[in-house]
Design an enzyme around this catalytic site. Structure first.
Site, PDB file in Angstrom:
ATOM      1  N   TYR A 178       0.879  -1.166   0.000  1.00  0.00           N
ATOM      2  CA  TYR A 178       0.000   0.000   0.000  1.00  0.00           C
ATOM      3  C   TYR A 178       0.911   1.209   0.000  1.00  0.00           C
ATOM      4  O   TYR A 178       1.796   1.320   0.853  1.00  0.00           O
ATOM      5  CB  TYR A 178      -0.898   0.028   1.241  1.00  0.00           C
ATOM      6  CG  TYR A 178      -2.182  -0.710   1.034  1.00  0.00           C
ATOM      7  CD1 TYR A 178      -3.007  -0.384  -0.047  1.00  0.00           C
ATOM      8  CD2 TYR A 178      -2.583  -1.727   1.872  1.00  0.00           C
ATOM      9  CE1 TYR A 178      -4.193  -1.062  -0.261  1.00  0.00           C
ATOM     10  CE2 TYR A 178      -3.767  -2.416   1.665  1.00  0.00           C
ATOM     11  CZ  TYR A 178      -4.571  -2.074   0.591  1.00  0.00           C
ATOM     12  OH  TYR A 178      -5.734  -2.742   0.377  1.00  0.00           O
ATOM     13  N   ASP A 188      -6.088  -0.925  -6.626  1.00  0.00           N
ATOM     14  CA  ASP A 188      -7.559  -0.835  -6.667  1.00  0.00           C
ATOM     15  C   ASP A 188      -8.154  -0.314  -5.360  1.00  0.00           C
ATOM     16  O   ASP A 188      -9.326  -0.511  -5.082  1.00  0.00           O
ATOM     17  CB  ASP A 188      -8.171  -2.204  -7.014  1.00  0.00           C
ATOM     18  CG  ASP A 188      -7.815  -3.287  -5.993  1.00  0.00           C
ATOM     19  OD1 ASP A 188      -7.177  -2.962  -4.966  1.00  0.00           O
ATOM     20  OD2 ASP A 188      -8.180  -4.448  -6.233  1.00  0.00           O
ATOM     21  N   HIS A 214     -10.180  -7.411  -5.525  1.00  0.00           N
ATOM     22  CA  HIS A 214      -9.866  -7.268  -4.099  1.00  0.00           C
ATOM     23  C   HIS A 214     -10.851  -8.097  -3.254  1.00  0.00           C
ATOM     24  O   HIS A 214     -11.368  -7.642  -2.236  1.00  0.00           O
ATOM     25  CB  HIS A 214      -9.944  -5.780  -3.723  1.00  0.00           C
ATOM     26  CG  HIS A 214      -9.108  -5.359  -2.547  1.00  0.00           C
ATOM     27  ND1 HIS A 214      -8.114  -4.423  -2.655  1.00  0.00           N
ATOM     28  CD2 HIS A 214      -9.125  -5.714  -1.248  1.00  0.00           C
ATOM     29  CE1 HIS A 214      -7.569  -4.220  -1.470  1.00  0.00           C
ATOM     30  NE2 HIS A 214      -8.168  -4.992  -0.600  1.00  0.00           N
TER      31      HIS A 214
HETATM   32  O1  173 Z   1      -9.266  -5.503   2.004  1.00  0.00           O
HETATM   33  C1  173 Z   1      -8.827  -4.969   3.023  1.00  0.00           C
HETATM   34  O2  173 Z   1      -9.400  -5.076   4.107  1.00  0.00           O
HETATM   35  C2  173 Z   1      -7.618  -4.190   2.900  1.00  0.00           C
HETATM   36  O3  173 Z   1      -7.004  -4.263   1.897  1.00  0.00           O
HETATM   37  C3  173 Z   1      -7.160  -3.297   3.974  1.00  0.00           C
HETATM   38  C4  173 Z   1      -6.755  -2.009   3.659  1.00  0.00           C
HETATM   39  C5  173 Z   1      -6.381  -1.146   4.661  1.00  0.00           C
HETATM   40  C6  173 Z   1      -6.375  -1.555   5.974  1.00  0.00           C
HETATM   41  C7  173 Z   1      -6.749  -2.848   6.286  1.00  0.00           C
HETATM   42  C8  173 Z   1      -7.132  -3.713   5.285  1.00  0.00           C
END
Ligand code: 173
Length: 497
Positions: A238, A266, A357
């Site tokens: 991320y 995404d 996702h």
């Molecule tokens: O799918 C999710 O829950 C995910 O990608 C996510 C994103 C940020 C924080 C925790 C989970």
């Protein structure tokens, strides 16, 4: 200065004006940090003056608090003789769950990946189940992820001497015992105290590649440290608004031997997962004195609360920067159209994951399998498929080896599996993950024989009929096991008097 701080003293600091918490036996003054906490101040205030370890653990890597708080806020160790006053009591729900765990079906009665989900649904704390199982909006896409596989039918070949079958492969140049990798999923400690280490240990034992999640409960180094020799990892990324943090993270991973970088594309904003959000609201009724009267956002699930650092400005122009900071192959995770597949190819990245996702982002986005048929056709027209320099992966809804074989026949190099592995460790720990891997092996062996392929190279598009893949209407055979574990959304509840 006294070495220990007593539990009683910590309890004196239970307000917004002076807020101390205990994490892993250490006392921290988080008063000034309250408004900076990505998850909001409210959740911290709930543990003001108390031991927050249990709430902290699933959501944060162990070093999050020590590396985010200035050292003068690290007040010291709590006196273990006084800690009994601040540890959480065992609730009725905890005892009920312990009894359920004790009576869960023995692992040898688990026959397929749906079984893990059914057991996990019963033994997981409600909030953990809500977080893992939830998908966005009306949860159409999460179901479509299963249905898409059922619209593709096999065209098996016979009389091909399938005495020996081999389902091992290479993924981005790395050996893998399965054409399946463990996809990134967050917050593993919600499901099991060892969190994602269950995945690491099982993957190491069975030659499977784990994609480490940016938002795992275990720290990156804990997982890499737990590897056996020659165990390989990919990293899911991320992208942080602060690119220096991202750069350090990526370069650290590369130095530690991670073999590929999967950038999630995404999720500029997290989808609204109502099961997760609704439970958050229910839990919040039991807030402590110090939060009364405060205006706090009430509409956040766990994931949304911890995702504020993700940069929504991420764009195609950033790709050269990633290419400049790492030599790892770069894969864009979450591509959903032929147009973007071509842009990715032209950007010179090494691959894409066709994904929605796990149905958790844009609802009514198409399944990875359906996108695959469009993407391979478009890339083929440009002479870019098949290509040794550009791999296509698919994830979402994979529950059977037959699903894996369909995706591979249609051009995927491997498939990602996320939730089933979390459900496996939530229900049975590391052994559960090992069993899930074994189930894939058993099913691959049988399905490859019945399909008439001895190695994965022998899979051909002609071995499946995907002509109905785009038809989203019409009768569907019931996916009974899945429908039994799929939990419908709930409507707003009246309060009982
Ligand atoms: O799918 C999710 O829950 C995910 O990608 C996510 C994103 C940020 C924080 C925790 C989970």
């Amino acid at each position: 200065m006294s070495v220990f701080i007593s539990g009683e003293e910590v309890e004196q600091h239970a307000s917004r004006d002076s807020c101390w918490i205990i994490v892993h036996g250490k006392v921290f003054d988080v008063t000034d940090f309250l408004d900076e906490h990505p998850g909001g101040s409210k959740i911290i205030l709930k543990y003001a003056g108390k031991d927050a370890t249990e709430a902290y653990e699933p959501i944060h890597p162990p070093d999050a608090i020590t590396s985010n708080l200035p050292t003068d806020k690290h007040l010291g160790a709590v006196d273990p003789n006084t800690i009994t006053q601040v540890v959480r009591e065992v609730t009725e729900a905890d005892s009920r769950r312990a009894a359920l765990v004790a009576s869960r079906p023995p692992l040898d009665e688990v026959l397929n990946l749906h079984d893990f989900e059914a057991v996990a649904r019963v033994v997981l704390p409600e909030k953990a189940w809500a977080y893992y199982s939830s998908a966005s909006d009306d949860e159409i896409t999460i179901r479509e992820n299963r249905l898409a596989y059922q619209r593709v039918w096999f065209r098996p070949r016979v009389l091909r001497n399938v005495a020996t079958v081999d389902w091992s492969t290479k993924i981005l140049g790395q050996k893998s015992s399965l054409p399946v990798y463990i996809s990134a999923t967050a917050l593993g400690k919600l499901g099991h105290p060892d969190g994602e280490l269950n995945l690491t240990r099982a993957a190491g034992k069975h030659g499977v590649i784990q994609m480490i999640a940016t938002l795992a409960s275990c720290s990156f180094d804990e997982m890499v440290d737990a590897a056996v020799p020659d165990q390989q990892f990919f990293l899911q990324l991320y992208v942080n608004r602060d690119r220096d943090i991202t750069k350090r993270y990526v370069q650290h991973a590369e130095k530690r031997g991670v073999k590929a970088l999967f950038i999630t594309v995404d999720a500029p904003q997290l989808g609204r997962r109502e099961k997760d959000m609704r439970l958050k609201l229910v839990g919040d009724e039991a807030t402590s004195e110090v939060q009364k009267g405060q205006a706090v956002p009430k509409d956040q699930g766990v994931a949304r609360a911890i995702s504020a650092f993700i940069d929504p400005s991420l764009c195609w122009e950033d790709i050269p920067w990633f290419q400049s900071i790492t030599k790892m192959p770069i894969i864009l995770k979450g591509v959903a159209t032929a147009e973007d597949a071509i842009l990715a190819y032209e950007a010179g990245v090494q691959g894409i994951v066709l994904s929605n996702h796990g149905g958790r982002q844009l609802d009514t986005a198409r399944s990875g399998l359906e996108i695959l048929t469009e993407v391979t056709a478009a890339l083929r027209a440009r002479g870019a498929f098949p290509s040794p320099a550009f791999d296509i992966f698919v994830d979402g809804g994979v529950r059977r080896a037959s699903d894996v074989l369909k995706a591979l026949a249609l051009g995927a190099k491997a498939v990602g599996v996320g939730r089933p592995f979390i459900y496996a460790f939530s229900a049975y720990g590391q052994e559960g993950v090992e069993k899930a891997i074994q189930i894939f092996r058993d099913e691959l062996e049988m399905n490859m024989r019945l399909l008439g392929v001895r190695t994965l190279d022998e899979l051909r598009p002609e071995m499946v009929d995907a002509s109905a893949i785009r038809s989203h209407v019409g009768s569907q055979p019931d996916d009974k096991l899945y429908q039994n574990t799929y939990q419908p959304l709930a409507l707003a509840q009246f309060r009982t008097a």
